[in-house]
Design a protein around this motif. Structure first.
Motif: not given
Length: 367
Positions: A150-172
């Motif tokens: 909607r902001r103007g980015a072509p669909r062809s240039k939008i990739s699949s989503p990449i989320g954030n990560g979480v460290s298993k060493s910090s949360f266990s």
């Protein structure tokens, strides 16, 4: 040693809380990370770094939208990088400056855009130039992908989503009984809460109206559950509402105490609402809880369904759907099954190792 050069730019590069991401990326690419020395009044301390970061002087650094690098070294590095990965919004000044340096060269933009602010109804020519120049724009979730289009980015240039990560060493996982004892010792007000019996439900995050906090008070009054909430207070009246309903409210917790908090729960909940200018971009707290052995439920907003699974969500603000889901998950076997699926799911998609692999794939770097 990886052969490929990847240069990442991010205003939070100096925040050591995120350095696990850089460590994993450095295993699959020759990684250079750049960012401002000072951002929003905080000067980053290299003594705390878990990964070497190149910090540069900048001006207008009170906001990610406006900060501008003021050292030649930044522009030289950004220009000569094999691949430039810009972890900034496409309508930011630094994204535009990066785009001017990368004409004809690979540049990837990672975005969490949740509204149309600054787009000027499509007439933001700087943003349009970024979309034209970028190799790919990487959304944080599917809702962000729609906003970018909607902001103007072509669909062809939008990739699949990449989320954030979480460290298993910090949360266990901490043993539940030990976690409850430790939490009660440090915060005596939770002692009575754990004695009530029934499902122990928890929330961590800002005590803020768009987070859907009122539904916690409703659940506490209408279901046989014990609810704990912790986090910085943005809306004071909500604390009064929660306490009046029998919810135990704790202050904002540091990482070690958060690990104990999550492990002490039977179920975690993130009931965020969808507003005109804000949506839950990701739902990192859900992954933190899952890694601490607690399954998570939440509203069907933003990145939450992507993280916990759509079947563990309810309509935003829908108390009846929330009650039905919690009633189902009052069964310990049901919770155990959900936790098994969610743990495997977040391992595969949202560990920092998984995020590094996704960056590797979208930028076409090869091991």
């Amino acid at each position: 040693m990886p052969e490929h050069q990847l240069t990442m730019l991010w205003h939070e590069a100096g925040n050591s809380h995120y350095h696990d991401r850089f460590v994993e990326l450095s295993k699959v690419a020759n990684l250079t990370v750049m960012g401002p020395k000072t951002f929003q009044g905080t000067t980053f301390d290299p003594e705390k770094f878990h990964f070497p970061v190149k910090l540069f002087n900048s001006v207008l650094s009170s906001h990610w939208l406006t900060f501008i690098p003021s050292t030649i070294a930044f522009y030289r590095e950004a220009r000569r990088a094999d691949i430039l990965y810009v972890h900034e919004e496409p309508h930011s000044l630094v994204a535009f400056l990066s785009a001017t340096l990368r004409l004809g060269r690979p540049m990837y933009i990672e975005s969490s855009a949740i509204n149309l602010k600054g787009n000027l109804s499509g007439w933001n020519v700087l943003e349009r130039f970024v979309y034209k120049t970028a190799t790919k724009i990487i959304p944080k979730n599917h809702e962000v992908a729609d906003v970018l289009h909607r902001r103007g980015a072509p669909r062809s240039k939008i990739s699949s989503p990449i989320g954030n990560g979480v460290s298993k060493s910090s949360f266990s996982i901490v043993d539940k009984s030990a976690a409850r004892s430790a939490l009660a010792q440090k915060y005596p007000q939770v002692s009575d809460a754990f004695k009530k019996g029934g499902l122990v439900l928890g929330y961590a995050g800002r005590i803020w109206q768009p987070k859907g906090i009122e539904i916690l008070a409703q659940l506490a009054q209408e279901l046989p559950v014990t609810i704990l909430a912790c986090g910085p207070v943005a809306d004071d009246y909500l604390v009064d509402t929660l306490v009046a309903a029998g919810v135990t409210v704790l202050p904002s917790l540091q990482k070690d105490d958060l690990r104990t908090f999550y492990s002490a729960l039977d179920l975690f909940i993130l009931p965020s609402l969808s507003t005109k200018n804000w949506r839950e971009q990701f739902g990192r707290v859900c992954i933190e809880a899952i890694y601490c052995g607690t399954p998570a439920v939440g509203s069907h907003v933003g990145g939450i369904p992507m993280v916990i699974g759509a079947s563990q969500t309810f309509g935003a603000g829908n108390i009846e759907q929330a009650k039905a889901l919690l009633t189902k998950l009052s069964d310990e076997a049901e919770r155990a099954e959900i936790l098994r699926w969610q743990t495997a799911h977040v391992d595969q998609n949202f560990s920092w190792k998984a995020i590094a692999a996704q960056v590797l794939a979208v930028t076409h770097l090869k091991r």
